[in-house]
Motif scaffolding. Structure first.
Motif, PDB file in Angstrom:
ATOM      1  N   ALA A  19       0.833  -1.207   0.000  1.00 10.77           N
ATOM      2  CA  ALA A  19       0.000   0.000   0.000  1.00 10.77           C
ATOM      3  C   ALA A  19       0.865   1.253   0.000  1.00 10.77           C
ATOM      4  N   VAL A  20       0.293   2.306  -0.541  1.00  7.87           N
ATOM      5  CA  VAL A  20       0.888   3.636  -0.473  1.00  7.87           C
ATOM      6  C   VAL A  20      -0.008   4.492   0.414  1.00  7.87           C
ATOM      7  N   LEU A  21       0.599   5.157   1.397  1.00  7.42           N
ATOM      8  CA  LEU A  21      -0.149   6.013   2.307  1.00  7.42           C
ATOM      9  C   LEU A  21       0.316   7.453   2.137  1.00  7.42           C
ATOM     10  N   LEU A  22      -0.596   8.335   1.711  1.00  9.79           N
ATOM     11  CA  LEU A  22      -0.316   9.760   1.626  1.00  9.79           C
ATOM     12  C   LEU A  22      -0.689  10.410   2.953  1.00  9.79           C
ATOM     13  N   LEU A  23       0.166  11.279   3.451  1.00  6.54           N
ATOM     14  CA  LEU A  23      -0.089  11.947   4.731  1.00  6.54           C
ATOM     15  C   LEU A  23      -0.151  13.452   4.544  1.00  6.54           C
ATOM     16  N   ASN A  24      -1.152  14.076   5.146  1.00  3.82           N
ATOM     17  CA  ASN A  24      -1.225  15.527   5.169  1.00  3.82           C
ATOM     18  C   ASN A  24      -1.491  15.995   6.591  1.00  3.82           C
ATOM     19  N   LEU A  25      -1.511  17.302   6.782  1.00  4.00           N
ATOM     20  CA  LEU A  25      -1.576  17.858   8.134  1.00  4.00           C
ATOM     21  C   LEU A  25      -2.863  17.513   8.856  1.00  4.00           C
ATOM     22  N   GLY A  26      -4.001  17.853   8.251  1.00  8.25           N
ATOM     23  CA  GLY A  26      -5.286  17.643   8.885  1.00  8.25           C
ATOM     24  C   GLY A  26      -6.101  18.918   8.906  1.00  8.25           C
ATOM     25  N   THR A  27      -7.328  18.801   9.355  1.00  9.19           N
ATOM     26  CA  THR A  27      -8.268  19.907   9.289  1.00  9.19           C
ATOM     27  C   THR A  27      -9.424  19.636  10.234  1.00  9.19           C
ATOM     28  N   PRO A  28     -10.067  20.671  10.740  1.00  8.34           N
ATOM     29  CA  PRO A  28     -11.290  20.428  11.521  1.00  8.34           C
ATOM     30  C   PRO A  28     -12.380  19.868  10.625  1.00  8.34           C
ATOM     31  N   GLU A  29     -13.365  19.226  11.232  1.00  6.54           N
ATOM     32  CA  GLU A  29     -14.427  18.586  10.455  1.00  6.54           C
ATOM     33  C   GLU A  29     -15.510  19.564  10.029  1.00  6.54           C
ATOM     34  N   ALA A  30     -15.499  20.766  10.599  1.00  5.29           N
ATOM     35  CA  ALA A  30     -16.482  21.786  10.236  1.00  5.29           C
ATOM     36  C   ALA A  30     -15.876  23.156  10.523  1.00  5.29           C
ATOM     37  N   PRO A  31     -16.351  24.199   9.852  1.00  6.05           N
ATOM     38  CA  PRO A  31     -15.809  25.539  10.074  1.00  6.05           C
ATOM     39  C   PRO A  31     -16.468  26.238  11.255  1.00  6.05           C
ATOM     40  N   THR A  32     -16.427  25.569  12.392  1.00  2.70           N
ATOM     41  CA  THR A  32     -17.031  26.115  13.612  1.00  2.70           C
ATOM     42  C   THR A  32     -16.005  26.084  14.730  1.00  2.70           C
ATOM     43  N   ALA A  33     -16.186  26.956  15.715  1.00  2.97           N
ATOM     44  CA  ALA A  33     -15.267  26.984  16.850  1.00  2.97           C
ATOM     45  C   ALA A  33     -15.276  25.657  17.598  1.00  2.97           C
ATOM     46  N   GLU A  34     -16.457  25.016  17.670  1.00  4.53           N
ATOM     47  CA  GLU A  34     -16.582  23.732  18.376  1.00  4.53           C
ATOM     48  C   GLU A  34     -15.768  22.644  17.695  1.00  4.53           C
ATOM     49  N   ALA A  35     -15.688  22.685  16.363  1.00  4.91           N
ATOM     50  CA  ALA A  35     -14.920  21.681  15.635  1.00  4.91           C
ATOM     51  C   ALA A  35     -13.439  22.034  15.569  1.00  4.91           C
ATOM     52  N   VAL A  36     -13.140  23.332  15.526  1.00  8.07           N
ATOM     53  CA  VAL A  36     -11.750  23.768  15.430  1.00  8.07           C
ATOM     54  C   VAL A  36     -10.993  23.494  16.728  1.00  8.07           C
ATOM     55  N   LYS A  37     -11.643  23.643  17.865  1.00 10.78           N
ATOM     56  CA  LYS A  37     -10.950  23.552  19.152  1.00 10.78           C
ATOM     57  C   LYS A  37     -10.257  22.203  19.366  1.00 10.78           C
ATOM     58  N   LEU A  82     -15.383  24.575   1.170  1.00  9.85           N
ATOM     59  CA  LEU A  82     -16.018  24.147  -0.078  1.00  9.85           C
ATOM     60  C   LEU A  82     -17.312  23.386   0.212  1.00  9.85           C
ATOM     61  N   ASN A  83     -18.125  23.211  -0.804  1.00  9.78           N
ATOM     62  CA  ASN A  83     -19.367  22.444  -0.632  1.00  9.78           C
ATOM     63  C   ASN A  83     -19.086  21.032  -0.148  1.00  9.78           C
ATOM     64  N   GLU A  84     -17.945  20.476  -0.592  1.00  9.47           N
ATOM     65  CA  GLU A  84     -17.589  19.098  -0.209  1.00  9.47           C
ATOM     66  C   GLU A  84     -16.891  19.028   1.141  1.00  9.47           C
ATOM     67  N   GLY A  85     -16.461  20.175   1.675  1.00  8.66           N
ATOM     68  CA  GLY A  85     -15.779  20.170   2.960  1.00  8.66           C
ATOM     69  C   GLY A  85     -14.549  21.048   2.958  1.00  8.66           C
ATOM     70  N   SER A  86     -13.638  20.772   3.875  1.00  8.40           N
ATOM     71  CA  SER A  86     -12.394  21.526   3.981  1.00  8.40           C
ATOM     72  C   SER A  86     -11.559  21.355   2.715  1.00  8.40           C
ATOM     73  N   PRO A  87     -11.001  22.442   2.160  1.00 11.70           N
ATOM     74  CA  PRO A  87     -10.201  22.306   0.934  1.00 11.70           C
ATOM     75  C   PRO A  87      -9.072  21.295   1.061  1.00 11.70           C
ATOM     76  N   LEU A  88      -8.355  21.311   2.172  1.00 12.23           N
ATOM     77  CA  LEU A  88      -7.242  20.380   2.335  1.00 12.23           C
ATOM     78  C   LEU A  88      -7.717  18.935   2.284  1.00 12.23           C
ATOM     79  N   ALA A  89      -8.821  18.643   2.957  1.00 10.53           N
ATOM     80  CA  ALA A  89      -9.356  17.281   2.953  1.00 10.53           C
ATOM     81  C   ALA A  89      -9.856  16.895   1.567  1.00 10.53           C
ATOM     82  N   VAL A  90     -10.533  17.815   0.910  1.00 11.26           N
ATOM     83  CA  VAL A  90     -11.090  17.536  -0.421  1.00 11.26           C
ATOM     84  C   VAL A  90      -9.981  17.230  -1.419  1.00 11.26           C
ATOM     85  N   TYR A  91      -8.953  18.083  -1.460  1.00 10.41           N
ATOM     86  CA  TYR A  91      -7.888  17.887  -2.443  1.00 10.41           C
ATOM     87  C   TYR A  91      -7.028  16.666  -2.119  1.00 10.41           C
TER      88      TYR A  91
END
Length: 339
Positions: A19-37, A82-91
Motif C-alpha cells: 500500500a501507499v499512504l499519503l499523509l497531510n496535516l489535517g483539518t477540523p471537520e467543520a468551520p465552527t469553533a466547536e470543531a476547530v478547538k 467548499l461544498n464538499e468540505g475543507s479544501p485540504l481534505a477535499v484535495y
C-alpha cells in the motif's frame, strides 16, 4: 492486556499486499469553533510543532490559545470552506483517488496527522486488508520536523504497537525531484498564459522558528533549493522572484523574510504587480486560500499594490499526480510491480 494491537484474522499467506499512504496535516471537520478547538488542541499539543516544555506550554495552550483562537480560526475557515468540505481534505482525498487510478495494482490511502481520517484508523484498516508492505509519502516536498517529522512519528507510533510489523519505507522529502519541479513550472506558465504575469513572483513557504533551523532542521535550505530549481526552470533572473516564509505564530523569532512584511513593503519598492505561488503546499488550504489569496491580497492593496495574482497549488493537476506516481514507483522497487 497485551501491549500490542490485535492482529487480523487473515491467514498469514494473505498478508502480502502493498500500500501507499499519503499523509497531510489535517483539518477540523467543520468551520465552527466547536470543531476547530479539538483539532487545534491535538495539533498544538504535538511537541514536534511546539517545542516548549509541557509545564510551560500547556497552561498557555489551554488558558489562552484554545480560548481565543478557535473562534478566529473558524471564521477564517468559513471564508474558504467548499461544498464538499475543507479544501485540504477535499484535495488530499482526490489526490489519493487519482493516484489509485494511476497505480491499479496497489492499495492507496490517505490519512491526516491530526484529525480524521487518523493514521491509527487507516493503518488498522490496511492491516485488516492484508497489507504487509507500506510506502509512506508525507505531502510536504521540503522536510521539516514539525511537518514531515510529525507525520512520520504518527506512523512509527502505530508500527510500534503491531505484533507482526509491516515493512515500511518513507519518502521524507522530494524538494528537488525533477518531476515536481517540472509540474510546478508547467502549472505556473499555464497560469501566466491565461491570466498575465506580474512584475515579481513571490514563492511563499510555510515558516518555522529560527531556533529549529539553528538546531539542525534543514527546511529553509530545502525551500531555497526548490526555489532555485523552479526559477531556473522558469528562466527567471534573480530580480524576477523572491522567497518568503508565512504563517508565523507566537513571539519566537521565525525564519525570514516574512511574507506578510513583504506585502507591506513591496509596493514601496516599486513592485505594484505581484504573483504569489506556494511551492511547499501541494494542496490549497487555509494558509493559501485565506492567509494569502484573501488576507494577503487585501494587505498588498492597502500598501499601494495594483495587481495581486494568487496562483493555486498543484492540487489535482495531472503533472502532479504523475509526480506522485513516479515517487511511488521509484521507492517501491523490489517490493512489487505498481502498474
Amino acid at each position: 492486556m497485551s501491549r500490542f494491537l490485535p492482529e487480523p484474522s487473515l491467514p498469514y499467506t494473505r498478508q502480502n499486499k502493498t500500500a501507499v499512504l499519503l499523509l497531510n496535516l489535517g483539518t477540523p471537520e467543520a468551520p465552527t469553533a466547536e470543531a476547530v478547538k479539538p483539532y487545534l488542541r491535538e495539533f498544538l499539543s504535538d511537541t514536534r510543532v511546539v517545542e516548549l516544555p509541557k509545564l510551560l506550554w500547556q497552561p498557555i495552550l489551554h488558558g489562552l490559545v484554545l480560548t481565543l483562537r478557535p473562534k478566529k480560526s473558524a471564521h477564517a475557515y468559513q471564508k474558504v470552506w467548499l461544498n464538499e468540505g475543507s479544501p485540504l481534505a477535499v484535495y488530499t482525498e482526490r489526490q489519493a483517488a487519482l493516484l489509485a487510478d494511476r497505480l491499479p495494482n496497489l492499495i492507496v490511502r490517505y490519512a491526516m496527522t491530526y484529525g480524521q481520517p487518523s493514521v491509527a484508523n487507516v493503518l488498522a484498516e490496511l492491516k485488516n486488508e492484508g497489507v504487509a508492505q507500506l510506502l509512506v509519502i508525507p505531502l510536504y516536498p521540503q522536510y521539516a520536523a514539525s511537518s514531515s517529522g510529525a507525520a512520520l512519528d504518527k506512523v512509527f507510533e502505530q508500527i510500534l504497537k503491531q505484533r507482526n510489523q509491516m515493512s515500511v519505507r518513507t519518502v521524507a522529502r522530494f524538494y528537488d525531484d525533477e518531476r515536481y519541479i517540472t509540474a510546478m513550472k508547467n502549472h505556473i506558465e499555464a497560469f501566466w498564459s491565461q491570466n498575465g504575469r506580474g512584475q515579481r513572483l513571490m514563492l511563499s513557504f510555510h515558516g518555522i522558528p529560527q531556533k529549529n533551523h539553528d538546531e539542525g532542521d534543514p527546511y529553509p535550505d530545502e525551500c531555497y533549493r526548490t526555489a532555485e530549481l523552479l526559477a531556473e526552470a522558469l528562466s527567471l533572473k534573480e530580480n524576477d522572484y523572491i522567497v518568503s516564509f508565512q504563517s508565523q505564530f507566537g513571539k519566537a523569532k521565525w525564519i525570514k523574510p516574512s511574507t506578510q512584511v513583504l506585502f507591506d513593503e513591496l509596493p514601496g519598492r516599486g513592485v505594484a504587480e505581484l504573483d504569489v505561488f506556494c511551492p511547499g503546499f501541494v494542496s490549497d488550504c487555509l494558509e493559501t486560500m485565506e492567509e494569502l489569496a484573501i488576507e494577503g491580497r487585501e494587505q498588498f492593496y492597502a500598501a499601494g499594490g495594483r495587481q495581486f495574482r494568487y496562483i493555486p497549488c498543484l492540487n489535482t493537476q495531472p503533472d502532479w499526480i504523475e509526480t506522485l506516481a513516479s515517487l511511488a514507483i521509484r521507492h517501491l522497487q523490489g517490493w512489487c510491480e505498481p502498474t
